[in-house]
Design an enzyme around this catalytic site. Structure first.
Site, mmCIF file in Angstrom:
data_model
loop_
_atom_site.group_PDB
_atom_site.id
_atom_site.type_symbol
_atom_site.label_atom_id
_atom_site.label_comp_id
_atom_site.label_asym_id
_atom_site.label_seq_id
_atom_site.Cartn_x
_atom_site.Cartn_y
_atom_site.Cartn_z
ATOM 1 N N SER A 1 -7.907 -3.898 7.181
ATOM 2 C CA SER A 1 -9.023 -4.527 7.901
ATOM 3 C C SER A 1 -9.175 -3.906 9.277
ATOM 4 C CB SER A 1 -8.790 -6.031 8.052
ATOM 5 O OG SER A 1 -8.718 -6.639 6.801
ATOM 6 N N ARG B 1 0.824 -1.212 0.000
ATOM 7 C CA ARG B 1 0.000 0.000 0.000
ATOM 8 C C ARG B 1 0.852 1.253 0.000
ATOM 9 N NH1 ARG B 1 -3.340 -2.265 4.988
ATOM 10 N NH2 ARG B 1 -1.179 -2.725 5.465
#
Ligand code: PNS
Length: 156
Positions: A123, A86
């Site tokens: 998450s 990311r």
């Protein structure tokens, strides 16, 4: 192999899995069974959610593993691990794991840059924001979003 905790799967996971599915003949998405880590969903629930959201890619299968990732790869004749990156903050630890896994087993790790619209999605952050009523609908597949809201409602 796309390994992870997937507690729960996000659109960021799906982005990487879907793109891997177009590069490889078969992709195994495997959920880590980690009894010492507190999770919101059971491993079976996470595998169910994943099975639902990978339906568009017939060459993606769902599995689970405990112990070392490289042992699972060896037992299933898997030659490559695909990980999404990311941001640069992911890189240090991911590089270390990739080098360890390579040394342990010869299995290579290929890094895929996540699509920029998901570069802030994890998450754990999604769970935290949802716990306090923030809107995370656009960060999760619909089926996962419904299950997350249901689970948080049960818990509160
Ligand atoms: O979604 P996550 O929690 O970031 O996934 C991390 C995961 C499951 C990919 C990583 O913790 C892992 O591979 N665990 C299995 C145990 C293992 O092989 N450890 C040695 C890593 S070098």
């Amino acid at each position: 192999m796309c390994p992870g905790s997937f507690d729960p799967p996000t659109n960021g996971h799906l982005d990487v899995v879907g793109r891997a599915a177009q590069l490889f003949d078969e992709v195994v998405v495997a959920v880590l069974v980690n009894k010492s880590k507190k999770s919101l969903f059971t491993v079976d629930e996470r595998m169910d959610m994943l099975a639902e959201v990978v339906k568009p890619w017939p060459n993606v299968v769902i599995g689970s593993f405990h112990g070392l990732l490289v042992d699972y790869c060896r037992d299933h004749d898997i030659r490559a691990i695909v990980k999404g990156l990311r941001a640069v903050t992911d890189f240090d630890y991911e590089l270390q794991m990739a080098q360890m896994n390579q040394r342990l087993s010869g299995v290579d790790t290929l890094f895929m840059s996540t699509s920029p619209e998901y570069s802030f999605v994890s998450s754990s952050l999604v769970k935290e924001v949802a716990t306090y009523g923030g809107d995370i609908a656009h960060l999760l597949p619909d089926s996962v979003h419904r299950r997350l809201l249901g689970r948080l409602a049960e818990r509160s």
